[in-house]
Design a protein around this motif. Structure first.
Motif, PDB file in Angstrom:
ATOM      1  N   MET A   1       7.595  45.737  14.875  1.00 58.02           N
ATOM      2  CA  MET A   1       7.221  45.666  15.901  1.00 58.02           C
ATOM      3  C   MET A   1       8.080  46.189  17.057  1.00 58.02           C
ATOM      4  O   MET A   1       9.703  46.411  16.094  1.00 58.02           O
ATOM      5  N   SER A   2       8.001  47.163  17.307  1.00 60.59           N
ATOM      6  CA  SER A   2       9.344  48.330  17.689  1.00 60.59           C
ATOM      7  C   SER A   2      10.046  47.654  19.103  1.00 60.59           C
ATOM      8  O   SER A   2       9.209  46.852  19.525  1.00 60.59           O
ATOM      9  N   LYS A   3      11.567  47.830  19.484  1.00 60.26           N
ATOM     10  CA  LYS A   3      12.188  47.267  20.532  1.00 60.26           C
ATOM     11  C   LYS A   3      12.401  48.474  22.012  1.00 60.26           C
ATOM     12  O   LYS A   3      12.229  49.263  21.304  1.00 60.26           O
ATOM     13  N   ILE A   4      12.919  47.799  22.613  1.00 62.27           N
ATOM     14  CA  ILE A   4      12.947  48.616  23.672  1.00 62.27           C
ATOM     15  C   ILE A   4      14.311  48.095  24.672  1.00 62.27           C
ATOM     16  O   ILE A   4      14.241  46.661  24.492  1.00 62.27           O
ATOM     17  N   HIS A   5      15.093  48.302  25.340  1.00 64.55           N
ATOM     18  CA  HIS A   5      15.739  47.997  26.429  1.00 64.55           C
ATOM     19  C   HIS A   5      15.167  47.506  27.190  1.00 64.55           C
ATOM     20  O   HIS A   5      14.479  48.630  28.518  1.00 64.55           O
ATOM     21  N   ALA A   6      15.696  46.334  28.206  1.00 63.10           N
ATOM     22  CA  ALA A   6      15.225  45.919  29.484  1.00 63.10           C
ATOM     23  C   ALA A   6      15.835  44.963  30.575  1.00 63.10           C
ATOM     24  O   ALA A   6      16.603  44.462  29.753  1.00 63.10           O
ATOM     25  N   VAL A   7      15.767  45.157  31.463  1.00 60.24           N
ATOM     26  CA  VAL A   7      16.656  44.100  32.209  1.00 60.24           C
ATOM     27  C   VAL A   7      15.772  43.120  32.172  1.00 60.24           C
ATOM     28  O   VAL A   7      14.913  42.518  32.337  1.00 60.24           O
ATOM     29  N   ILE A   8      16.480  42.348  32.648  1.00 57.46           N
ATOM     30  CA  ILE A   8      15.766  40.440  31.962  1.00 57.46           C
ATOM     31  C   ILE A   8      16.754  39.947  32.603  1.00 57.46           C
ATOM     32  O   ILE A   8      18.018  39.801  33.189  1.00 57.46           O
ATOM     33  N   VAL A   9      16.521  38.521  32.508  1.00 55.32           N
ATOM     34  CA  VAL A   9      17.252  37.803  34.234  1.00 55.32           C
ATOM     35  C   VAL A   9      17.907  36.631  32.534  1.00 55.32           C
ATOM     36  O   VAL A   9      17.079  36.039  32.446  1.00 55.32           O
ATOM     37  N   ASP A  10      18.835  36.345  33.417  1.00 48.77           N
ATOM     38  CA  ASP A  10      19.519  36.020  32.857  1.00 48.77           C
ATOM     39  C   ASP A  10      20.328  34.897  33.335  1.00 48.77           C
ATOM     40  O   ASP A  10      21.239  34.805  33.765  1.00 48.77           O
ATOM     41  N   PRO A  11      19.850  32.974  33.312  1.00 47.55           N
ATOM     42  CA  PRO A  11      20.776  32.910  34.730  1.00 47.55           C
ATOM     43  C   PRO A  11      22.577  32.569  34.319  1.00 47.55           C
ATOM     44  O   PRO A  11      23.450  31.728  35.063  1.00 47.55           O
ATOM     45  N   ASN A  12      22.497  32.670  33.105  1.00 44.87           N
ATOM     46  CA  ASN A  12      24.212  32.401  32.564  1.00 44.87           C
ATOM     47  C   ASN A  12      24.763  33.889  32.318  1.00 44.87           C
ATOM     48  O   ASN A  12      26.474  33.445  31.987  1.00 44.87           O
ATOM     49  N   VAL A  13      24.987  34.938  33.280  1.00 44.18           N
ATOM     50  CA  VAL A  13      25.196  35.543  33.345  1.00 44.18           C
ATOM     51  C   VAL A  13      25.667  36.342  34.873  1.00 44.18           C
ATOM     52  O   VAL A  13      24.597  35.637  35.659  1.00 44.18           O
ATOM     53  N   PRO A  14      26.568  36.811  36.003  1.00 44.51           N
ATOM     54  CA  PRO A  14      27.114  36.712  36.916  1.00 44.51           C
ATOM     55  C   PRO A  14      25.459  37.836  37.487  1.00 44.51           C
ATOM     56  O   PRO A  14      25.562  38.707  36.409  1.00 44.51           O
ATOM     57  N   GLY A  15      25.093  37.768  38.688  1.00 47.32           N
ATOM     58  CA  GLY A  15      24.617  38.127  38.782  1.00 47.32           C
ATOM     59  C   GLY A  15      23.235  38.266  38.254  1.00 47.32           C
ATOM     60  O   GLY A  15      21.605  38.487  38.737  1.00 47.32           O
ATOM     61  N   ARG A  16      22.542  36.994  37.295  1.00 46.84           N
ATOM     62  CA  ARG A  16      21.136  36.231  36.403  1.00 46.84           C
ATOM     63  C   ARG A  16      20.470  37.855  36.379  1.00 46.84           C
ATOM     64  O   ARG A  16      19.779  37.460  35.726  1.00 46.84           O
ATOM     65  N   LEU A  17      21.609  39.314  35.860  1.00 48.95           N
ATOM     66  CA  LEU A  17      20.327  40.117  35.316  1.00 48.95           C
ATOM     67  C   LEU A  17      21.108  40.261  33.798  1.00 48.95           C
ATOM     68  O   LEU A  17      22.445  40.796  34.497  1.00 48.95           O
ATOM     69  N   ALA A  18      20.961  40.937  33.014  1.00 50.66           N
ATOM     70  CA  ALA A  18      20.968  41.303  32.237  1.00 50.66           C
ATOM     71  C   ALA A  18      20.743  42.751  30.614  1.00 50.66           C
ATOM     72  O   ALA A  18      19.160  42.209  31.361  1.00 50.66           O
ATOM     73  N   LEU A  19      20.857  43.484  30.469  1.00 46.18           N
ATOM     74  CA  LEU A  19      20.364  44.308  30.138  1.00 46.18           C
ATOM     75  C   LEU A  19      20.517  43.893  28.060  1.00 46.18           C
ATOM     76  O   LEU A  19      21.012  43.391  27.529  1.00 46.18           O
ATOM     77  N   SER A  20      19.203  44.202  28.002  1.00 42.53           N
ATOM     78  CA  SER A  20      18.730  43.270  26.786  1.00 42.53           C
ATOM     79  C   SER A  20      18.044  43.829  25.241  1.00 42.53           C
ATOM     80  O   SER A  20      16.983  45.104  26.404  1.00 42.53           O
ATOM     81  N   GLU A  21      17.381  44.225  24.253  1.00 42.96           N
ATOM     82  CA  GLU A  21      16.911  44.650  23.507  1.00 42.96           C
ATOM     83  C   GLU A  21      16.108  43.599  23.020  1.00 42.96           C
ATOM     84  O   GLU A  21      15.865  42.458  23.386  1.00 42.96           O
ATOM     85  N   VAL A  22      14.406  44.174  24.143  1.00 41.60           N
ATOM     86  CA  VAL A  22      13.264  42.684  23.668  1.00 41.60           C
ATOM     87  C   VAL A  22      12.361  44.261  23.164  1.00 41.60           C
ATOM     88  O   VAL A  22      12.470  44.948  22.666  1.00 41.60           O
ATOM     89  N   THR A  23      11.063  42.519  22.278  1.00 36.46           N
ATOM     90  CA  THR A  23      10.043  43.141  21.499  1.00 36.46           C
ATOM     91  C   THR A  23       9.332  44.720  22.680  1.00 36.46           C
ATOM     92  O   THR A  23       9.583  43.735  23.975  1.00 36.46           O
ATOM     93  N   ALA A  24       8.864  45.373  22.823  1.00 37.36           N
ATOM     94  CA  ALA A  24       7.900  46.334  23.301  1.00 37.36           C
ATOM     95  C   ALA A  24       6.740  45.645  24.033  1.00 37.36           C
ATOM     96  O   ALA A  24       5.381  44.873  22.525  1.00 37.36           O
ATOM     97  N   PRO A  25       6.814  45.504  25.072  1.00 40.22           N
ATOM     98  CA  PRO A  25       5.152  44.537  25.079  1.00 40.22           C
ATOM     99  C   PRO A  25       4.067  45.154  24.641  1.00 40.22           C
ATOM    100  O   PRO A  25       3.440  46.314  24.864  1.00 40.22           O
ATOM    101  N   LYS A  26       3.489  44.605  24.563  1.00 38.39           N
ATOM    102  CA  LYS A  26       1.390  44.896  24.381  1.00 38.39           C
ATOM    103  C   LYS A  26       0.662  44.970  24.910  1.00 38.39           C
ATOM    104  O   LYS A  26       0.034  42.938  24.994  1.00 38.39           O
ATOM    105  N   PRO A  27       0.701  44.934  26.223  1.00 34.88           N
ATOM    106  CA  PRO A  27      -0.776  44.308  26.830  1.00 34.88           C
ATOM    107  C   PRO A  27      -2.614  43.871  26.623  1.00 34.88           C
ATOM    108  O   PRO A  27      -2.427  44.828  25.807  1.00 34.88           O
ATOM    109  N   ALA A  28      -3.046  43.484  26.777  1.00 31.79           N
ATOM    110  CA  ALA A  28      -3.669  42.558  26.108  1.00 31.79           C
ATOM    111  C   ALA A  28      -5.111  43.734  27.363  1.00 31.79           C
ATOM    112  O   ALA A  28      -4.525  44.123  28.252  1.00 31.79           O
ATOM    113  N   PRO A  29      -6.524  43.734  26.921  1.00 34.68           N
ATOM    114  CA  PRO A  29      -6.973  45.125  28.068  1.00 34.68           C
ATOM    115  C   PRO A  29      -7.717  44.730  29.156  1.00 34.68           C
ATOM    116  O   PRO A  29      -7.728  45.309  29.848  1.00 34.68           O
ATOM    117  N   ASP A  30      -7.124  43.193  29.531  1.00 34.14           N
ATOM    118  CA  ASP A  30      -7.454  43.592  30.878  1.00 34.14           C
ATOM    119  C   ASP A  30      -6.089  43.234  32.095  1.00 34.14           C
ATOM    120  O   ASP A  30      -5.905  42.685  32.557  1.00 34.14           O
TER     121      ASP A  30
END
Length: 77
Positions: A1-30
């Motif tokens: 699976m490919s990875k992308i960088h995304a801004v995620i909500v992380d309650p443990n960091v100041p401002g609650r936003l963090a840049l993180s590497e995540v699995t690239a999303p694959k949308p369902a048909p709908d």
């Protein structure tokens, strides 16, 4: 699976936003996959240092920012 960088909500960091590497999303048909450019990160979260962490995103943002439609609608700092 490919990875992308995304801004995620992380309650443990100041401002609650963090840049993180995540699995690239694959949308369902709908579902739709929408790309969002988070322009205000440098204003609201200067310590995030997203440009250093993701040079490809920084390059894309720099090129995208040159578009006349973006220039005409840019918020004043």
């Amino acid at each position: 699976m490919s990875k992308i960088h995304a801004v995620i909500v992380d309650p443990n960091v100041p401002g609650r936003l963090a840049l993180s590497e995540v699995t690239a999303p694959k949308p369902a048909p709908d579902e739709a996959l929408v790309r969002v450019a988070a322009i205000s990160l440098k204003i609201h979260l200067p310590d995030l240092q997203w440009r250093q962490k993701d040079p490809k995103l920084a390059h894309w943002y720099d090129e995208f920012s040159k578009r006349p439609s973006i220039q005409a609608t840019r918020p004043e700092s």
